[in-house]
Design a protein around this motif. Sequence first.
Motif, PDB file in Angstrom:
ATOM      1  N   HIS A 232      10.427  70.006  12.082  1.00  0.00           N
ATOM      2  CA  HIS A 232      10.275  70.328  13.505  1.00  0.00           C
ATOM      3  C   HIS A 232      11.187  69.438  14.352  1.00  0.00           C
ATOM      4  O   HIS A 232      11.796  69.897  15.326  1.00  0.00           O
ATOM      5  CB  HIS A 232       8.804  70.128  13.897  1.00  0.00           C
ATOM      6  N   MET A 233      11.300  68.162  13.972  1.00  0.00           N
ATOM      7  CA  MET A 233      12.158  67.242  14.715  1.00  0.00           C
ATOM      8  C   MET A 233      13.616  67.702  14.655  1.00  0.00           C
ATOM      9  O   MET A 233      14.339  67.678  15.658  1.00  0.00           O
ATOM     10  CB  MET A 233      12.029  65.831  14.132  1.00  0.00           C
ATOM     11  N   ILE A 234      14.055  68.153  13.486  1.00  0.00           N
ATOM     12  CA  ILE A 234      15.427  68.659  13.352  1.00  0.00           C
ATOM     13  C   ILE A 234      15.622  69.887  14.238  1.00  0.00           C
ATOM     14  O   ILE A 234      16.640  70.021  14.929  1.00  0.00           O
ATOM     15  CB  ILE A 234      15.713  69.005  11.878  1.00  0.00           C
ATOM     16  N   ALA A 235      14.631  70.787  14.246  1.00  0.00           N
ATOM     17  CA  ALA A 235      14.750  72.015  15.046  1.00  0.00           C
ATOM     18  C   ALA A 235      14.811  71.697  16.536  1.00  0.00           C
ATOM     19  O   ALA A 235      15.618  72.280  17.273  1.00  0.00           O
ATOM     20  CB  ALA A 235      13.565  72.938  14.745  1.00  0.00           C
ATOM     21  N   VAL A 236      13.973  70.767  17.002  1.00  0.00           N
ATOM     22  CA  VAL A 236      13.968  70.408  18.430  1.00  0.00           C
ATOM     23  C   VAL A 236      15.285  69.727  18.819  1.00  0.00           C
ATOM     24  O   VAL A 236      15.839  69.992  19.892  1.00  0.00           O
ATOM     25  CB  VAL A 236      12.765  69.496  18.744  1.00  0.00           C
ATOM     26  N   ALA A 237      15.815  68.867  17.935  1.00  0.00           N
ATOM     27  CA  ALA A 237      17.103  68.220  18.205  1.00  0.00           C
ATOM     28  C   ALA A 237      18.226  69.256  18.201  1.00  0.00           C
ATOM     29  O   ALA A 237      19.149  69.191  19.029  1.00  0.00           O
ATOM     30  CB  ALA A 237      17.368  67.141  17.152  1.00  0.00           C
ATOM     31  N   ALA A 238      18.167  70.210  17.293  1.00  0.00           N
ATOM     32  CA  ALA A 238      19.188  71.265  17.240  1.00  0.00           C
ATOM     33  C   ALA A 238      19.134  72.133  18.495  1.00  0.00           C
ATOM     34  O   ALA A 238      20.176  72.558  19.020  1.00  0.00           O
ATOM     35  CB  ALA A 238      18.978  72.129  15.996  1.00  0.00           C
ATOM     36  N   LEU A 239      17.920  72.389  18.999  1.00  0.00           N
ATOM     37  CA  LEU A 239      17.790  73.181  20.227  1.00  0.00           C
ATOM     38  C   LEU A 239      18.358  72.416  21.427  1.00  0.00           C
ATOM     39  O   LEU A 239      19.031  73.003  22.286  1.00  0.00           O
ATOM     40  CB  LEU A 239      16.319  73.532  20.464  1.00  0.00           C
ATOM     41  N   ALA A 240      18.096  71.115  21.497  1.00  0.00           N
ATOM     42  CA  ALA A 240      18.657  70.303  22.583  1.00  0.00           C
ATOM     43  C   ALA A 240      20.183  70.325  22.532  1.00  0.00           C
ATOM     44  O   ALA A 240      20.858  70.439  23.566  1.00  0.00           O
ATOM     45  CB  ALA A 240      18.147  68.866  22.478  1.00  0.00           C
ATOM     46  N   THR A 241      20.729  70.245  21.322  1.00  0.00           N
ATOM     47  CA  THR A 241      22.191  70.322  21.146  1.00  0.00           C
ATOM     48  C   THR A 241      22.724  71.661  21.633  1.00  0.00           C
ATOM     49  O   THR A 241      23.757  71.736  22.300  1.00  0.00           O
ATOM     50  CB  THR A 241      22.531  70.126  19.656  1.00  0.00           C
ATOM     51  N   THR A 242      22.001  72.721  21.306  1.00  0.00           N
ATOM     52  CA  THR A 242      22.440  74.070  21.682  1.00  0.00           C
ATOM     53  C   THR A 242      22.367  74.295  23.188  1.00  0.00           C
ATOM     54  O   THR A 242      23.264  74.892  23.781  1.00  0.00           O
ATOM     55  CB  THR A 242      21.566  75.113  20.951  1.00  0.00           C
ATOM     56  N   LEU A 243      21.298  73.813  23.815  1.00  0.00           N
ATOM     57  CA  LEU A 243      21.075  74.111  25.231  1.00  0.00           C
ATOM     58  C   LEU A 243      21.858  73.197  26.166  1.00  0.00           C
ATOM     59  O   LEU A 243      22.278  73.623  27.243  1.00  0.00           O
ATOM     60  CB  LEU A 243      19.578  73.999  25.556  1.00  0.00           C
ATOM     61  N   PHE A 244      22.026  71.932  25.778  1.00  0.00           N
ATOM     62  CA  PHE A 244      22.583  70.964  26.732  1.00  0.00           C
ATOM     63  C   PHE A 244      23.890  70.310  26.274  1.00  0.00           C
ATOM     64  O   PHE A 244      24.668  69.859  27.116  1.00  0.00           O
ATOM     65  CB  PHE A 244      21.556  69.855  27.001  1.00  0.00           C
TER      66      PHE A 244
END
Length: 328
Positions: free
Chosen positions: A249-261
Amino acid sequence: MESLYFVLEVVLKNVIVVALLMLFAAYLTLFERKVLARIQIRYGPNRAGPFGILQPLADGIKSFFKEDIIPERADKPLYIIAPMIVITAAIAMVAVIPFGDRIWLFGREIKLVIADVDIGLLYLFAVASLGEYGIVLGGWSSGNKYGVLGALRAAAQMISYEVSLGLAIIGVLILSGSLRLTEIVAAQKDMWFVVYQPFAFILYMICAFAELNRAPFDMPEAESELACGFNIEYSSMKFALFFFAEYTHMIAVAALATTLFLGGWHGPLLPGPVWFLIKVFLIIFVFVWVRATYPRVRYDHVMKLGWKVLIPLTILNIVVTSFVVAVR
């Protein structure tokens, strides 16, 4: 024939991404233990293989051979299925996150994302919420009062912070005009959204700690208060699944932050997937660093922060972003 190639491509992408994700999550546990040890001026794992590199493998074997205990008062079907819900939801989140642009292989154009869907962002939030149900069900079904308290805290935290998390990314949606994650990354080709939305990025990161149930918002576990909370009765591979899901889950949330911002895979010189991994790694390092630095926040303060500070600030960010876009 084209349909067969398409199915084969999807299956191969699933196998490769899930295998790499599991490997990354396993060694993320070692990375965190090493960083925490370094910050606390101690050695950390250093016995299993050179520099402790085989520690994740040793932990996996230990969990596999441990006795699997199910409490007598537990609701057995829910008790068994809860960790499966959590790990499945964590893995499913990665399906729509693009980790690169596209490549050509054997004359076929292949997008570096498993499923490039129109409603990628909505899918992500829906799946992330499902994972919280696994935590709530796991705590409640264990029949332990600390487990129930941990489940109640997880539910309250999910309701409080997923609202703020959702509102924090509305500014990104206004700027990109799309819910498709590849189009959001493409809109950052010239300038990352963190430049236009710095406050939204900070708010997203604060909410992400709560979403991950990590310090300083690790209320559902809170070892010193609830003795591990929702997973107090779990052992063997069921506990390992909860543990593994947290890091996935931590990897997914970090990947989403990378994608969005942070512009997704965009960056100079290096290949796109390499830039994507570097950015994800840096965000994960922040998660670990904060865990080692800040103490757990009191439960009532966590709730007040969510409802009285973060939600008003995220709404203010939406209003300001809408105004600027309207007059531009």
